[in-house]
Design a protein around this motif. Structure first.
Motif, PDB file in Angstrom:
ATOM      1  N   PRO A 242       0.803  -1.233   0.000  1.00 17.26           N
ATOM      2  CA  PRO A 242       0.000   0.000   0.000  1.00 17.26           C
ATOM      3  C   PRO A 242       0.834   1.280   0.000  1.00 17.26           C
ATOM      4  N   ARG A 243       1.915   1.262   0.752  1.00 13.72           N
ATOM      5  CA  ARG A 243       2.737   2.468   0.848  1.00 13.72           C
ATOM      6  C   ARG A 243       3.344   2.829  -0.516  1.00 13.72           C
ATOM      7  N   GLN A 244       3.851   1.784  -1.213  1.00 17.59           N
ATOM      8  CA  GLN A 244       4.448   2.035  -2.535  1.00 17.59           C
ATOM      9  C   GLN A 244       3.385   2.413  -3.559  1.00 17.59           C
ATOM     10  N   ARG A 245       2.175   1.829  -3.381  1.00 18.53           N
ATOM     11  CA  ARG A 245       1.079   2.157  -4.303  1.00 18.53           C
ATOM     12  C   ARG A 245       0.735   3.648  -4.186  1.00 18.53           C
ATOM     13  N   VAL A 246       0.694   4.114  -2.950  1.00 19.36           N
ATOM     14  CA  VAL A 246       0.451   5.546  -2.725  1.00 19.36           C
ATOM     15  C   VAL A 246       1.598   6.349  -3.338  1.00 19.36           C
ATOM     16  N   GLY A 247       2.823   5.814  -3.186  1.00 16.04           N
ATOM     17  CA  GLY A 247       4.002   6.480  -3.759  1.00 16.04           C
ATOM     18  C   GLY A 247       3.879   6.639  -5.265  1.00 16.04           C
ATOM     19  N   VAL A 248       3.381   5.582  -5.933  1.00 16.78           N
ATOM     20  CA  VAL A 248       3.216   5.632  -7.393  1.00 16.78           C
ATOM     21  C   VAL A 248       2.183   6.697  -7.773  1.00 16.78           C
ATOM     22  N   ILE A 249       1.077   6.739  -7.024  1.00 11.52           N
ATOM     23  CA  ILE A 249       0.030   7.733  -7.301  1.00 11.52           C
ATOM     24  C   ILE A 249       0.576   9.150  -7.092  1.00 11.52           C
TER      25      ILE A 249
ATOM     26  N   MET B  91       4.194  14.170 -11.500  1.00 11.18           N
ATOM     27  CA  MET B  91       4.641  14.240 -12.897  1.00 11.18           C
ATOM     28  C   MET B  91       3.686  15.081 -13.743  1.00 11.18           C
ATOM     29  N   TRP B  92       2.362  14.827 -13.569  1.00 13.06           N
ATOM     30  CA  TRP B  92       1.395  15.586 -14.378  1.00 13.06           C
ATOM     31  C   TRP B  92       1.338  17.048 -13.962  1.00 13.06           C
ATOM     32  N   ALA B  93       1.549  17.300 -12.655  1.00 10.34           N
ATOM     33  CA  ALA B  93       1.607  18.695 -12.203  1.00 10.34           C
ATOM     34  C   ALA B  93       2.816  19.383 -12.836  1.00 10.34           C
TER      35      ALA B  93
ATOM     36  N   PHE C 255       5.009  11.869 -23.358  1.00 10.99           N
ATOM     37  CA  PHE C 255       5.851  11.178 -22.375  1.00 10.99           C
ATOM     38  C   PHE C 255       5.035  10.842 -21.121  1.00 10.99           C
ATOM     39  N   GLY C 256       4.273  11.814 -20.663  1.00 15.79           N
ATOM     40  CA  GLY C 256       3.415  11.586 -19.490  1.00 15.79           C
ATOM     41  C   GLY C 256       2.400  10.491 -19.757  1.00 15.79           C
ATOM     42  N   ALA C 257       1.812  10.485 -20.974  1.00 19.05           N
ATOM     43  CA  ALA C 257       0.804   9.476 -21.319  1.00 19.05           C
ATOM     44  C   ALA C 257       1.417   8.074 -21.316  1.00 19.05           C
ATOM     45  N   VAL C 258       2.630   7.950 -21.862  1.00 19.82           N
ATOM     46  CA  VAL C 258       3.274   6.626 -21.915  1.00 19.82           C
ATOM     47  C   VAL C 258       3.614   6.134 -20.505  1.00 19.82           C
ATOM     48  N   ILE C 259       4.114   7.022 -19.658  1.00 20.08           N
ATOM     49  CA  ILE C 259       4.452   6.618 -18.276  1.00 20.08           C
ATOM     50  C   ILE C 259       3.172   6.174 -17.547  1.00 20.08           C
ATOM     51  N   THR C 260       2.085   6.931 -17.731  1.00 17.54           N
ATOM     52  CA  THR C 260       0.821   6.593 -17.061  1.00 17.54           C
ATOM     53  C   THR C 260       0.307   5.234 -17.535  1.00 17.54           C
ATOM     54  N   LEU C 261       0.308   5.034 -18.847  1.00 22.90           N
ATOM     55  CA  LEU C 261      -0.135   3.739 -19.395  1.00 22.90           C
ATOM     56  C   LEU C 261       0.747   2.609 -18.874  1.00 22.90           C
ATOM     57  N   ALA C 262       2.059   2.865 -18.850  1.00 25.60           N
ATOM     58  CA  ALA C 262       3.004   1.825 -18.420  1.00 25.60           C
ATOM     59  C   ALA C 262       2.769   1.434 -16.973  1.00 25.60           C
ATOM     60  N   ILE C 263       2.358   2.390 -16.148  1.00 30.85           N
ATOM     61  CA  ILE C 263       2.126   2.074 -14.731  1.00 30.85           C
ATOM     62  C   ILE C 263       0.818   1.297 -14.563  1.00 30.85           C
TER      63      ILE C 263
END
Lengths: 110, 352
Positions: free
Chosen positions: A57-64, A70-72, B246-254
């Motif tokens: 769970p901790r890593q899952r939160v980390g990924v989110i 990244m999107w920000a 790049f963001g889209a590919v990373i998101t899909l990959a995850i």
């Protein structure tokens, strides 16, 4: 002076050798932690498919959090790029490049 | 900083390159958006190189080690699953963009004189990209990839005279074995990259040589189009597109990381539901539709020869439609559209 230098180097070497000779737990633990090279390949998966490991769970939160960050970052960079594009277009519209063309340099392509 | 720049400029001629970029102009019109597809392909090629090198550090191209090493990449190597997933998604995105790029070129007739050689190198780049996909598909060495490669390497056998020899060279023997893995691996990481960078260099040179093409209506009106400097105006817009992709590919990959099937067994029967990668599905489905005999001829042979003839037509398109630029070429546009719809329909059918 020369004799002092020789004594210092000799003492240093002696200290290093003595340190290596002393049965130190630090050296032992390092020796124990040395990687063991495995020649044989890891066991091949048998039967079912291999999926990426389910994240705790901790890593899952980390990924989110990473994705949100990244999107920000992409959003912020796009905002600054937009400002830079507007500025570059404004410079272009002012005829900055035409001034170069007037000097006999035609823009390449089309 | 200025000293370093001066030193580099004296030796590498950076000033000339930046001068070239500031003088390069990009036509500005309603179809300018298609110009972004070319540069985006380069982005994905870069991602492929970086992730591919990382995967090659752990991959073992042997019959015993191939599947196990990929399993290790997924389960043990830190972030290995993500690198593999990005490699897989980026490959698909690259081929999709190559196809879109070629379709846009075909629709705006940018292959006509004097850009015939640019089109030819573009088709070769598409072939090289698909060859990357084909050789890469076998490398995980799971039961599905083995079966799909067996079907794929059976294709050339249907070509008269040279076919059986070509299939043998591809497989490194009569059947798909460990020799095929090492052969495909070397082709995937060594031969194809050398080939693709050589063709890409020529392609980019030709694009610079002839400039970016204009839509037909612009050419017909002999209207002087608006233009945009490549540096910095266009490159900054491109950077924005790259960031989003790049963001889209990373998101899909995850969120949609590919899994790995059980290790392939050469002696085992082919599993149900064999499918190649999505960009080969239309060919796969077409092959399935052909009956075993057509007018006394071998059906598979007819199917393979028909597909090869279709590919040859795509390759020589600039020499078939070599009319002056002012002609719209509606027949070619309709044929390209029909081929596109056919490929989509066959792909969807195969997926159902």
């Amino acid at each position: 002076m020369k004799a002092t230098r020789i004594i210092c180097v000799g003492a240093g070497l002696l200290l290093m050798l003595s340190l290596r000779a002393v049965p130190s737990p630090a050296f032992e633990s390092r020796a124990g932690a040395a990687p063991v090279i495995q020649e044989a390949p890891a066991a091949a998966p048998e039967g079912g498919e291999v999926h990426p490991p389910a994240l705790p769970p901790r890593q899952r939160v980390g990924v989110i959090v990473f994705l949100a960050w990244m999107w920000a970052l992409v959003g912020v960079l796009l905002y600054f790029l937009r400002l830079k594009v507007r500025e570059a277009d404004r410079v272009f519209r002012t005829g900055f490049y035409d001034a170069h063309d007037a000097e006999g340099e035609e823009p390449r392509s089309p | 900083m200025g000293t370093i720049r001066g030193w580099l400029d004296d030796r590498l001629g950076i000033g000339e390159v930046s001068g070239f970029l500031t003088k390069k102009a990009v036509p500005l019109h309603s179809h300018t958006i298609w110009y972004y597809t070319g540069s985006s392909i380069l982005l994905f090629l870069g991602i492929q190189v970086v992730t591919g090198v990382m995967l090659a550090l752990y991959y073992k191209p042997t019959i015993e080690g191939a599947n196990a090493s990929v399993a290790r990449i997924i389960t043990e190597v830190p972030l290995g699953w993500l690198i593999r997933s990005v490699h897989s998604w980026s490959a698909s995105a690259m081929i999709a963009l190559v196809l879109v790029h070629m379709l846009s070129i075909a629709f705006i007739k940018a292959y006509r004189k004097p850009r015939e050689a640019t089109w030819l190198t573009g088709v070769l780049l598409l072939a090289a990209s698909m060859a990357f996909g084909f050789t890469g598909y076998l490398l995980p060495w799971d039961s599905l990839s083995l079966a799909a490669t067996k079907v794929g390497t059976d294709f050339p056998k249907a070509v008269p005279l040279v076919g059986p020899l070509a299939a043998k060279v591809l497989r490194g023997g009569e059947d798909v074995t460990g020799d095929t893995i090492s052969r495909f691996f070397i082709t995937h990481v060594c031969i194809l990259p050398l080939l693709i960078f050589a063709i890409l260099g020529l392609h980019l040179f030709l694009v610079q040589r002839h400039g970016m093409s204009l839509p037909l209506e612009r050419d017909a009106r002999e209207e002087k189009p608006g233009w945009l400097p490549f540096w910095p105006n266009f490159i900054m817009r491109e950077t924005g597109v790259w960031l989003v992709l790049f963001g889209a590919v990373i998101t899909l990959a995850i969120f949609a990381a590919p899994s790995l099937g059980p290790a392939a067994d050469i002696m085992a029967p082919a599993p149900a539901g064999i499918k190649p990668e999505w960009y080969f599905l239309f060919m796969f489905q077409t092959l399935k539709l052909f009956p075993s005999r057509i007018a006394g001829l071998n059906g598979e042979q007819v199917a393979v020869m028909s597909m090869l003839a279709g590919l040859a037509l795509v390759f020589v398109l600039p020499f078939i439609d070599n009319r002056p630029t002012e002609r719209k070429g509606r027949v070619v546009s309709w044929l390209v559209l029909a081929a596109f719809v056919y490929a989509i329909a066959m792909t969807v059918w195969s997926l159902l």
